[in-house]
Motif scaffolding. Structure first.
Motif, PDB file in Angstrom:
ATOM      1  N   LEU A  64      44.485  17.622  39.087  1.00 28.80           N
ATOM      2  CA  LEU A  64      43.629  18.768  37.791  1.00 28.80           C
ATOM      3  C   LEU A  64      42.373  19.881  39.237  1.00 28.80           C
ATOM      4  N   LEU A  65      41.630  18.529  39.191  1.00 27.82           N
ATOM      5  CA  LEU A  65      40.801  18.911  40.152  1.00 27.82           C
ATOM      6  C   LEU A  65      41.268  19.710  41.373  1.00 27.82           C
ATOM      7  N   GLY A  66      41.839  19.611  42.105  1.00 24.03           N
ATOM      8  CA  GLY A  66      42.130  19.656  42.981  1.00 24.03           C
ATOM      9  C   GLY A  66      43.139  20.930  43.510  1.00 24.03           C
ATOM     10  N   TYR A  67      43.172  21.565  42.746  1.00 25.07           N
ATOM     11  CA  TYR A  67      44.921  22.641  42.500  1.00 25.07           C
ATOM     12  C   TYR A  67      43.841  23.478  42.140  1.00 25.07           C
ATOM     13  N   PRO A  68      43.245  23.994  41.305  1.00 18.42           N
ATOM     14  CA  PRO A  68      41.901  24.971  40.664  1.00 18.42           C
ATOM     15  C   PRO A  68      41.376  24.918  41.974  1.00 18.42           C
ATOM     16  N   VAL A  69      40.934  23.467  43.097  1.00 17.16           N
ATOM     17  CA  VAL A  69      39.873  24.453  43.803  1.00 17.16           C
ATOM     18  C   VAL A  69      40.486  24.836  45.530  1.00 17.16           C
ATOM     19  N   ALA A  70      41.675  23.782  45.358  1.00 19.54           N
ATOM     20  CA  ALA A  70      42.899  25.273  46.493  1.00 19.54           C
ATOM     21  C   ALA A  70      43.154  26.319  46.411  1.00 19.54           C
ATOM     22  N   TYR A  71      43.754  26.835  45.237  1.00 14.38           N
ATOM     23  CA  TYR A  71      43.298  28.102  43.885  1.00 14.38           C
ATOM     24  C   TYR A  71      42.683  29.132  45.130  1.00 14.38           C
ATOM     25  N   LEU A  72      41.141  28.553  44.808  1.00 14.79           N
ATOM     26  CA  LEU A  72      40.196  29.079  44.829  1.00 14.79           C
ATOM     27  C   LEU A  72      40.469  30.094  46.440  1.00 14.79           C
TER      28      LEU A  72
ATOM     29  N   ILE B  48      34.448  26.017  50.964  1.00 13.29           N
ATOM     30  CA  ILE B  48      34.891  25.755  50.287  1.00 13.29           C
ATOM     31  C   ILE B  48      35.645  24.459  50.577  1.00 13.29           C
ATOM     32  N   LEU B  49      36.199  24.715  51.861  1.00  9.60           N
ATOM     33  CA  LEU B  49      37.150  23.822  52.798  1.00  9.60           C
ATOM     34  C   LEU B  49      36.283  22.311  52.851  1.00  9.60           C
ATOM     35  N   SER B  50      35.227  23.217  53.979  1.00  6.21           N
ATOM     36  CA  SER B  50      34.395  21.852  54.474  1.00  6.21           C
ATOM     37  C   SER B  50      32.720  21.520  52.932  1.00  6.21           C
ATOM     38  N   LEU B  51      33.017  22.178  52.582  1.00  3.54           N
ATOM     39  CA  LEU B  51      33.222  21.400  50.695  1.00  3.54           C
ATOM     40  C   LEU B  51      33.213  20.599  50.628  1.00  3.54           C
ATOM     41  N   VAL B  52      34.667  20.680  50.782  1.00  2.95           N
ATOM     42  CA  VAL B  52      36.034  19.568  50.081  1.00  2.95           C
ATOM     43  C   VAL B  52      35.446  17.788  51.294  1.00  2.95           C
ATOM     44  N   VAL B  53      35.452  18.857  52.245  1.00  7.28           N
ATOM     45  CA  VAL B  53      35.650  17.342  53.563  1.00  7.28           C
ATOM     46  C   VAL B  53      34.685  17.051  53.877  1.00  7.28           C
ATOM     47  N   LEU B  54      33.613  17.606  53.469  1.00  9.24           N
ATOM     48  CA  LEU B  54      32.041  17.152  54.244  1.00  9.24           C
ATOM     49  C   LEU B  54      31.711  15.581  53.435  1.00  9.24           C
TER      50      LEU B  54
ATOM     51  N   LEU C  82      47.261  20.903  49.364  1.00  4.28           N
ATOM     52  CA  LEU C  82      47.682  22.375  48.674  1.00  4.28           C
ATOM     53  C   LEU C  82      47.380  23.715  49.610  1.00  4.28           C
ATOM     54  N   TYR C  83      46.374  23.861  50.407  1.00  2.00           N
ATOM     55  CA  TYR C  83      46.120  25.261  50.831  1.00  2.00           C
ATOM     56  C   TYR C  83      46.813  25.378  51.806  1.00  2.00           C
ATOM     57  N   ALA C  84      47.274  24.218  52.429  1.00  2.00           N
ATOM     58  CA  ALA C  84      47.679  24.672  54.020  1.00  2.00           C
ATOM     59  C   ALA C  84      49.670  25.197  53.428  1.00  2.00           C
ATOM     60  N   THR C  85      49.882  24.979  51.744  1.00  3.54           N
ATOM     61  CA  THR C  85      50.926  25.657  50.953  1.00  3.54           C
ATOM     62  C   THR C  85      50.979  26.561  50.590  1.00  3.54           C
TER      63      THR C  85
END
Lengths: 270, 349
Positions: A67-75, A87-93, A155-158
């Motif tokens: 639920l949290l990850g889908y919107p982030v990946a979509y964005l 955005i991805l750096s903030l996720v991976v940091l 999700l982002y990769a897909t």
């Protein structure tokens, strides 16, 4: 060909096959062949409870992470390149911070005298501090934080591979943005959803430090049973049996999922 | 001679001895293992360095948080590399029963032979004492603080959040004292009665802690108002300015002990070291560096420990008299092991 891969095979043999084999052997051999360890795992209450709790927590973590990850990946997928990198750096940091540090950080945020409770009391929303940690809730929150990258990245990769033309085609045929999303984008992103969910669920099954520190002693996950059997009771056989059952559950999950999408995809290869 | 933390040096020396064949003329040495951290540093200054100097031996040091699995593996393989371990007394006893620990000849260890019998066993000598005490926040209880396990169990008279250790050792003892059993009448533990009493307090336990650091943090952050904790952890937090305190009343006095691995490479030197390590003066040095009490009560007669310091220590005779002395013999008996196993199902119910 065999000559070329044999060093790699040797490494795999020495580091993976032998230890796991030794582990499995321990669980069935102790002064002779015995199934006693497995009998206990399958019949004793505490093992059942731990396995049930572990699957429940893993499921909760997976759902929340999705639920949290889908919107982030979509964005991240729909903004210009520079922004998506941010955005991805903030996720991976947070990924590069130790799990232990993050567990203690959540403790500082969630505990009775923690930032969140004090802020809510300052606002007069609550009169008594909420029990946010030392329970299953706190465990799930911190685990989601740690595992979120494993949801967002597949999700982002897909989503990256879904051609933008399809969305435009949908729009040109008169569909509203939300309809295009539901009918076109969402179904095409499902392999990513499955890959992310599998990764998060499977990793969560083996979590140890987070439930140990944030569960208040009541959320006894399977990994904790393994450690207690070794540390407290010195029963390597029982610990191995639990570990083998957990390992088999994971393999079963991978096998089931592989009927739907290729394992390469879950493991982020393609 | 000095003590050396570098085990590699020890191996090098061993190798040299083997090669030159001059074992008899070489300096005597042992490998000593403790739990590391501030504690091992304190005992190095207080006990190990002076003992090495006095005996003219080299003490190589190693540290491990939990020595038990390593003891099993080393002795099981038939070639132990450690000589002396400082470990919770229960492991020395269990190890003795399983043939992993040397039986001690107390005629060669006069310092230990002079200690109270309850402080030693055929396999172990108490080396230092700590206590599982009732600790509380002075903010929550500025006066009329809880002073016994009966108070801890009394949630009406002493409202507040509580924590206990996620382990049966000392917790069962506390439960029985809360149920009215006298500290010197605890053993053999009435396990059924203890678990029944624990069921009573269970809904009021916010956290079952698993590490000493965690227990200190709970009290320091005000996450709990009272808990069972180790005295050294509480006083460390208090020194840093937290408004916390504890009582030795009904504390459970526990010890780590010295024991020698079966087939230790330097058995004779190890026995000499054991005697030196519990020498009253060396023992009296320890509490000058860390909040643990000496294993040898004669240390309090040496005038090394000042009276005001002595009153803070768990094994000071007046403090010890208020407490229950943990019976490691009971905990390593079949009944004790059964109680340990029962803990897991108690926690998950």
């Amino acid at each position: 060909m065999l000559a070329l891969v044999s060093p790699a095979l040797l490494v795999i043999l020495a580091l993976i096959v032998l230890p796991v084999g030794w582990l499995a052997w321990q669980s069935i051999y102790h002064d002779g062949f015995t199934l006693e360890n497995y009998r206990r795992v399958f019949t004793e209450d505490i093992y059942w409870r731990s396995f049930a709790l572990t699957f429940e927590i893993s499921l909760a973590v997976t759902v929340v992470a999705l639920l949290l990850g889908y919107p982030v990946a979509y964005l991240a997928n729909s903004v210009p390149k520079g922004w998506s990198i941010l955005i991805l750096s903030l996720v991976v940091l947070p990924f590069w911070t130790s799990v232990l540090v993050r567990a203690y950080a959540w403790l500082a945020l969630l505990q009775r005298t923690g930032v969140i409770n004090q802020f809510l009391r300052y606002l007069d929303v609550i009169s008594e501090p909420l029990a946010l940690v030392h329970n299953t809730f706190g465990t799930v929150v911190a685990t989601v934080h740690i595992l979120l990258p494993f949801m967002v990245l597949p999700l982002y990769a897909t989503m990256q591979k879904i051609p933008g033309d399809l969305m435009q085609a949908g729009a040109s045929l008169g569909a509203s943005p939300s309809l295009t999303f539901v009918r076109v984008f969402l179904p095409l992103s499902l392999p990513g959803v499955l890959a992310g969910c599998t990764m998060v669920f499977v990793l969560c099954l083996g979590f140890y430090i987070t439930p140990e520190l944030l569960g208040g002693g009541r959320t006894v996950m399977v990994s904790m049973l393994v450690s207690r059997n070794v540390e407290l009771y010195n029963q390597f056989g029982a610990a191995s049996a639990v570990a083998v059952v957990l390992l088999l559950s994971v393999l079963l999950i991978f096998f089931a999922v592989s009927r739907f999408i290729s394992l390469d995809r879950i493991l982020g290869q393609k | 001679m000095t003590t050396k933390r570098n085990l590699g040096y020890g191996y090098a020396v061993l190798g040299a001895i083997a090669l030159s064949g001059t074992a008899a003329s070489a300096a005597e040495q042992i490998t000593f293992v403790s739990q590391g951290g501030a504690y091992q540093q304190a005992q190095t200054v207080a006990i190990l360095d002076p003992s090495a100097k006095k005996l003219g031996i080299t003490i190589n040091q190693d540290s491990i948080p939990d020595a038990w699995p390593a003891i099993k593996t080393q002795v099981g393989s038939g070639k132990p590399i450690w000589d002396v371990v400082d470990t919770p007394t229960g492991y020395c006893l269990r190890g003795g029963e399983q043939g992993l620990i040397e039986k001690l000849d107390f005629s060669k260890i006069p310092n230990a032979a002079a200690m109270p019998e309850a402080y030693r066993s055929p396999y172990s000598i108490s080396y230092e004492f700590y206590s599982s005490v009732l600790a509380y926040s002075q903010k929550t209880f500025p006066k009329d603080a809880p002073n016994s396990w009966i108070d801890f169990w009394d949630v009406k008279k002493f409202p507040g959040r509580r924590a206990l250790r996620n382990h049966p050792i000392a917790t069962l003892e506390a439960a029985l004292m809360a149920d009215g059993v006298a500290p010197d009448k605890l053993y053999p533990l009435d396990v059924d009665r203890a678990f029944k009493k624990l069921e009573e307090i269970k809904p009021n336990i916010t956290v079952w802690w698993t590490s000493g650091a965690q227990s200190a943090q709970l009290l320091n952050d005000g996450e709990v108002d009272m808990e069972m904790a180790w005295n050294g952890r509480v006083s460390a937090v208090a020194k840093e300015g937290a408004k916390v305190s504890f009582t030795y009343n009904q504390g459970i006095l526990q010890s780590t002990s010295l024991c020698i691995l079966k087939g230790a490479p330097n058995l004779e030197t190890a026995v000499k070291f054991l005697n030196e390590a519990v020498d009253p003066v060396h023992q009296a040095n320890l509490p000058l560096h860390i909040d643990y009490g000496p294993g040898n009560p004669k240390a309090f007669e040496t005038n090394v420990i000042k009276p005001e310091r002595a009153t803070q220590l768990p094994s000071e005779p007046a403090n010890a008299a208020k407490q229950a002395l943990m019976s490691y013999a009971w905990w390593s008996s079949p009944a004790g092991e059964a109680a340990e196993k029962r803990w897991a199902s108690f926690m998950q119910k």
